[in-house]
Design a protein around this motif. Structure first.
Motif, PDB file in Angstrom:
ATOM      1  N   ILE A 133       0.499  -1.295   0.174  1.00 35.28           N
ATOM      2  CA  ILE A 133       0.109   0.342  -0.138  1.00 35.28           C
ATOM      3  C   ILE A 133       1.162   1.193   0.016  1.00 35.28           C
ATOM      4  CG2 ILE A 133      -1.330   1.048   1.352  1.00 35.28           C
ATOM      5  CD1 ILE A 133      -2.679  -1.724   2.053  1.00 35.28           C
ATOM      6  N   LYS A 134       1.902   0.968   0.925  1.00 36.46           N
ATOM      7  CA  LYS A 134       2.481   2.288   1.326  1.00 36.46           C
ATOM      8  C   LYS A 134       3.595   2.826  -1.011  1.00 36.46           C
ATOM      9  CE  LYS A 134       4.425   3.294   6.220  1.00 36.46           C
ATOM     10  NZ  LYS A 134       5.260   1.910   6.185  1.00 36.46           N
ATOM     11  N   ASN A 135       4.029   1.444  -1.649  1.00 37.22           N
ATOM     12  CA  ASN A 135       4.737   1.484  -1.983  1.00 37.22           C
ATOM     13  C   ASN A 135       3.836   1.788  -3.773  1.00 37.22           C
ATOM     14  OD1 ASN A 135       6.935   0.607  -1.226  1.00 37.22           O
ATOM     15  ND2 ASN A 135       6.995  -1.435  -1.918  1.00 37.22           N
ATOM     16  N   TYR A 136       2.552   1.827  -3.911  1.00 29.97           N
ATOM     17  CA  TYR A 136       1.952   1.421  -4.621  1.00 29.97           C
ATOM     18  C   TYR A 136       0.305   2.670  -4.663  1.00 29.97           C
ATOM     19  CZ  TYR A 136       3.940  -2.501  -5.527  1.00 29.97           C
ATOM     20  OH  TYR A 136       5.507  -3.465  -5.500  1.00 29.97           O
ATOM     21  N   ILE A 137       0.002   3.141  -3.597  1.00 24.69           N
ATOM     22  CA  ILE A 137      -1.483   3.799  -3.297  1.00 24.69           C
ATOM     23  C   ILE A 137      -0.379   5.439  -3.419  1.00 24.69           C
ATOM     24  CG2 ILE A 137      -3.691   4.678  -1.875  1.00 24.69           C
ATOM     25  CD1 ILE A 137      -3.306   1.931  -4.082  1.00 24.69           C
ATOM     26  N   ASP A 138      -1.006   6.321  -3.960  1.00 29.32           N
ATOM     27  CA  ASP A 138      -1.125   8.280  -3.291  1.00 29.32           C
ATOM     28  C   ASP A 138      -1.601   8.317  -2.276  1.00 29.32           C
ATOM     29  OD1 ASP A 138       1.281   9.026  -5.272  1.00 29.32           O
ATOM     30  OD2 ASP A 138      -0.451   7.487  -6.570  1.00 29.32           O
ATOM     31  N   GLU A 139      -2.817   7.656  -2.093  1.00 29.64           N
ATOM     32  CA  GLU A 139      -3.593   8.267  -0.957  1.00 29.64           C
ATOM     33  C   GLU A 139      -5.020   7.102  -1.160  1.00 29.64           C
ATOM     34  OE1 GLU A 139      -5.599  11.599   1.886  1.00 29.64           O
ATOM     35  OE2 GLU A 139      -3.508  11.020   0.084  1.00 29.64           O
ATOM     36  N   MET A 140      -5.280   6.682   0.419  1.00 28.44           N
ATOM     37  CA  MET A 140      -6.247   6.221   0.436  1.00 28.44           C
ATOM     38  C   MET A 140      -7.055   7.125   1.232  1.00 28.44           C
ATOM     39  SD  MET A 140      -4.910   2.737   0.328  1.00 28.44           S
ATOM     40  CE  MET A 140      -6.290   2.111   1.436  1.00 28.44           C
ATOM     41  N   ALA A 141      -8.622   6.654   0.409  1.00 26.87           N
ATOM     42  CA  ALA A 141      -9.667   7.571   1.059  1.00 26.87           C
ATOM     43  C   ALA A 141     -10.477   6.572   2.355  1.00 26.87           C
ATOM     44  CB  ALA A 141     -10.557   7.823  -0.450  1.00 26.87           C
ATOM     45  N   VAL A 142     -10.158   6.091   2.780  1.00 24.61           N
ATOM     46  CA  VAL A 142     -10.870   5.645   4.084  1.00 24.61           C
ATOM     47  C   VAL A 142     -12.373   6.287   4.601  1.00 24.61           C
ATOM     48  CG1 VAL A 142      -9.085   4.930   4.955  1.00 24.61           C
ATOM     49  CG2 VAL A 142     -10.103   6.521   5.783  1.00 24.61           C
ATOM     50  N   ILE A 143     -13.160   5.423   4.870  1.00 25.10           N
ATOM     51  CA  ILE A 143     -14.794   4.795   4.790  1.00 25.10           C
ATOM     52  C   ILE A 143     -15.448   5.417   6.588  1.00 25.10           C
ATOM     53  CG2 ILE A 143     -15.643   4.856   2.733  1.00 25.10           C
ATOM     54  CD1 ILE A 143     -16.777   1.876   4.488  1.00 25.10           C
ATOM     55  N   PHE A 144     -14.102   4.853   7.508  1.00 23.38           N
ATOM     56  CA  PHE A 144     -14.448   4.839   9.049  1.00 23.38           C
ATOM     57  C   PHE A 144     -13.506   5.325  10.172  1.00 23.38           C
ATOM     58  CE2 PHE A 144     -15.562   0.146   7.315  1.00 23.38           C
ATOM     59  CZ  PHE A 144     -17.712  -0.033   7.234  1.00 23.38           C
ATOM     60  N   PRO A 145     -13.620   6.177  10.450  1.00 24.96           N
ATOM     61  CA  PRO A 145     -13.648   7.401  11.627  1.00 24.96           C
ATOM     62  C   PRO A 145     -12.268   6.574  11.900  1.00 24.96           C
ATOM     63  CG  PRO A 145     -15.657   7.370  12.520  1.00 24.96           C
ATOM     64  CD  PRO A 145     -15.178   6.170  11.233  1.00 24.96           C
ATOM     65  N   PHE A 146     -12.008   5.647  12.599  1.00 32.07           N
ATOM     66  CA  PHE A 146     -10.458   4.820  13.014  1.00 32.07           C
ATOM     67  C   PHE A 146      -9.770   5.089  12.460  1.00 32.07           C
ATOM     68  CE2 PHE A 146     -13.077   0.921  12.142  1.00 32.07           C
ATOM     69  CZ  PHE A 146     -12.610   0.089  11.535  1.00 32.07           C
ATOM     70  N   GLU A 147      -9.571   4.532  10.718  1.00 37.83           N
ATOM     71  CA  GLU A 147      -8.796   4.002  10.047  1.00 37.83           C
ATOM     72  C   GLU A 147      -7.851   5.298   9.396  1.00 37.83           C
ATOM     73  OE1 GLU A 147     -11.085   0.886   6.802  1.00 37.83           O
ATOM     74  OE2 GLU A 147     -12.045   2.670   6.621  1.00 37.83           O
ATOM     75  N   GLU A 148      -7.856   6.344   9.362  1.00 39.09           N
ATOM     76  CA  GLU A 148      -7.550   7.259   8.925  1.00 39.09           C
ATOM     77  C   GLU A 148      -6.388   7.359  10.049  1.00 39.09           C
ATOM     78  OE1 GLU A 148      -7.303  11.995   7.931  1.00 39.09           O
ATOM     79  OE2 GLU A 148      -8.996  11.592   9.394  1.00 39.09           O
ATOM     80  N   LYS A 149      -6.648   7.482  11.468  1.00 35.50           N
ATOM     81  CA  LYS A 149      -5.405   7.343  12.266  1.00 35.50           C
ATOM     82  C   LYS A 149      -4.644   5.853  11.892  1.00 35.50           C
ATOM     83  CE  LYS A 149      -4.588   7.313  17.389  1.00 35.50           C
ATOM     84  NZ  LYS A 149      -5.725   7.675  18.692  1.00 35.50           N
ATOM     85  N   TYR A 150      -5.244   4.908  12.185  1.00 37.65           N
ATOM     86  CA  TYR A 150      -4.803   3.905  11.896  1.00 37.65           C
ATOM     87  C   TYR A 150      -3.579   3.778  10.244  1.00 37.65           C
ATOM     88  CZ  TYR A 150      -3.770  -1.095  10.581  1.00 37.65           C
ATOM     89  OH  TYR A 150      -3.645  -2.321  10.020  1.00 37.65           O
ATOM     90  N   TYR A 151      -3.468   4.415   9.535  1.00 36.88           N
ATOM     91  CA  TYR A 151      -3.207   4.338   8.571  1.00 36.88           C
ATOM     92  C   TYR A 151      -2.512   5.744   8.892  1.00 36.88           C
ATOM     93  CZ  TYR A 151      -5.876   0.703   5.063  1.00 36.88           C
ATOM     94  OH  TYR A 151      -6.334   0.100   4.665  1.00 36.88           O
ATOM     95  N   ASN A 152      -2.448   6.697   9.076  1.00 35.43           N
ATOM     96  CA  ASN A 152      -2.146   7.710   9.054  1.00 35.43           C
ATOM     97  C   ASN A 152      -0.138   7.122  10.022  1.00 35.43           C
ATOM     98  OD1 ASN A 152      -2.389   9.250   6.877  1.00 35.43           O
ATOM     99  ND2 ASN A 152      -3.722  10.516   9.052  1.00 35.43           N
ATOM    100  N   ASN A 153      -0.818   6.264  10.935  1.00 36.01           N
ATOM    101  CA  ASN A 153      -0.287   5.773  12.042  1.00 36.01           C
ATOM    102  C   ASN A 153       1.124   4.760  11.662  1.00 36.01           C
ATOM    103  OD1 ASN A 153      -0.630   6.999  13.969  1.00 36.01           O
ATOM    104  ND2 ASN A 153      -1.849   5.781  14.825  1.00 36.01           N
ATOM    105  N   LEU A 154       1.163   4.033  10.197  1.00 31.04           N
ATOM    106  CA  LEU A 154       1.645   3.116   9.660  1.00 31.04           C
ATOM    107  C   LEU A 154       2.295   3.582   8.387  1.00 31.04           C
ATOM    108  CD1 LEU A 154      -0.574   0.313   9.733  1.00 31.04           C
ATOM    109  CD2 LEU A 154       1.882   0.372  11.150  1.00 31.04           C
ATOM    110  N   GLY A 155       2.214   5.351   8.708  1.00 38.89           N
ATOM    111  CA  GLY A 155       3.054   5.847   7.036  1.00 38.89           C
ATOM    112  C   GLY A 155       2.071   5.976   6.189  1.00 38.89           C
ATOM    113  N   VAL A 156       0.870   5.155   5.670  1.00 37.68           N
ATOM    114  CA  VAL A 156       0.076   5.641   4.375  1.00 37.68           C
ATOM    115  C   VAL A 156      -0.146   7.491   4.676  1.00 37.68           C
ATOM    116  CG1 VAL A 156      -1.151   4.892   3.456  1.00 37.68           C
ATOM    117  CG2 VAL A 156       0.404   2.858   4.003  1.00 37.68           C
ATOM    118  N   SER A 157      -0.624   7.714   3.373  1.00 35.31           N
ATOM    119  CA  SER A 157      -1.462   9.282   3.949  1.00 35.31           C
ATOM    120  C   SER A 157      -3.069   8.251   3.165  1.00 35.31           C
ATOM    121  CB  SER A 157      -0.974   9.773   2.184  1.00 35.31           C
ATOM    122  OG  SER A 157      -1.393  11.400   2.009  1.00 35.31           O
TER     123      SER A 157
END
Length: 368
Positions: A133-157
């Motif tokens: 996901i980090k290598n191939y995705i420029d941006e994740m559009a997430v639909i559950f509130p907890f997902e944004e923090k989860y991905y950002n903590n793992l270094g995924v925009s």
């Protein structure tokens, strides 16, 4: 004159097709955008040029995917060629993670920007996918509130865009006064429908024997031949097979529901119809999934609320007598129904979540 920007949008499931059509219909009003896509019944009715019809490509299960592999490979190659030929300004991938991650890798090798909408549920299983996901995705559009923090903590925009089911508010409309049916929602994939129809048939037989006055409806996916449903229920005049373009019209007819695990469970909950959830896989797929999946529940309603609100009947527990008993309990126990509906109110509030500061449409435009 402004340059026309090109977007390829890819959806392999019925729910993804619905979300893709929302994006296309909303943004097609701009004369400077041209859409191409892989989708099914809903995308066909948009202004997008359909590159691949995905209506026969929806499948669940490890063994089941192997059987479908030649068709999936052909679709993948078609989409890769289309990316190469069209050279889109943006590739939007919706769910359908195994297929779409391969497309994401190819698009990045061509220098094309990639937006992934409806997150792969790495928080539930196979967290090792984060590297890709980090290598191939420029941006994740997430639909559950907890997902944004989860991905950002793992270094995924990532950007929380809110859930599309509450964004369009269709569930708030009044559709029918006749809500006396027991509703069955067997799924949108052919292989899951074939697994679930025999269970539904037996459940109906049990309830009809105990309560001959009860009426039943079975929701038929627009991507599946209606004959598959009708051959099991044609001679039962107390059973209706319904195929509505707007699923909320079907849900509105129900006093209780049984649904295959998936987006439909959220839609039923938003319409405040008491329900239980079931799912049947091949034994090999189930054993593999049981080993990999980290979540306590499979129903999105229970996952979002982080507690067991609706009963889940999975694999060996998906016995007709168990399900029939639960449906009759949902009909007859007023306090049980009331508690479940009160929890559905909490679900709606969680999905609406006013902290969302950007819509999926605004995110797409900003990436362009």
């Amino acid at each position: 004159m402004k340059k026309v920007k090109k977007i390829i949008i890819v959806a392999g499931e019925e729910s993804g097709d619905m979300y893709a059509s929302n994006i296309i219909n909303k943004l097609s009003k701009s004369k400077n955008l041209k859409f191409y896509g892989m989708g099914s019944s809903k995308m066909k009715r948009t202004k997008a040029k359909l590159l691949v019809d995905s209506s026969k490509l929806s499948v669940v299960g490890f063994i089941e995917i192997l059987k479908m592999y030649p068709k999936l490979l052909k679709a993948l190659n078609t989409m890769k060629k289309s990316i190469n030929t069209i050279q889109p300004d943006l590739l939007i991938l919706i769910d359908y993670q195994e297929f779409n991650m391969k497309l994401a890798k190819y698009a990045k090798s061509k220098g094309i920007k990639v937006l992934f909408y409806i997150s792969p549920q790495v928080w539930a299983w196979r967290e090792n996918r984060i590297k890709n996901i980090k290598n191939y995705i420029d941006e994740m559009a997430v639909i559950f509130p907890f997902e944004e923090k989860y991905y950002n903590n793992l270094g995924v925009s990532s950007t929380y865009v809110g859930h599309p089911l509450v964004e369009n508010s269709l569930y708030k409309n009044k559709y029918s006064e006749d809500n006396n049916y027991i509703g069955f929602f067997p799924g949108s994939r052919l292989n899951e429908v074939k697994k679930h129809i025999p269970i539904i048939k037996s459940v109906i037989d049990i309830i009809h024997k105990n309560n001959p006055e009860e009426k039943f409806i079975i929701s038929c996916s627009g991507n599946i031949d209606k004959n598959i449903y009708e051959e099991n229920f044609l001679k039962k005049d107390y059973v209706k097979i319904i195929s509505n373009e707007n699923i909320y019209e079907t849900i509105s007819l129900c006093k209780v529901a049984l649904a295959a695990s998936g987006t439909i469970t959220l839609q039923i909950a938003l319409k405040q119809v008491p329900m239980c959830v079931f799912y049947k896989l091949s034994n090999i797929t189930y054993l593999i999934a049981k080993f990999l999946v980290k979540t306590k529940y499979i129903s999105l309603v229970n996952i979002v609320l982080e507690k067991k609100v609706v009963r889940e009947f999975i694999q060996n527990q998906a016995l007709p007598e168990n399900i029939a008993y639960e449906i009759e309990r949902l009909i007859n126990n007023k306090n049980y129904r009331k508690d479940m509906i009160n929890n559905f109110d909490l679900l709606e509030k969680k999905l609406i979540n006013d902290s969302s500061k950007i819509t999926i449409y605004e995110l797409v435009e900003s990436l362009l």
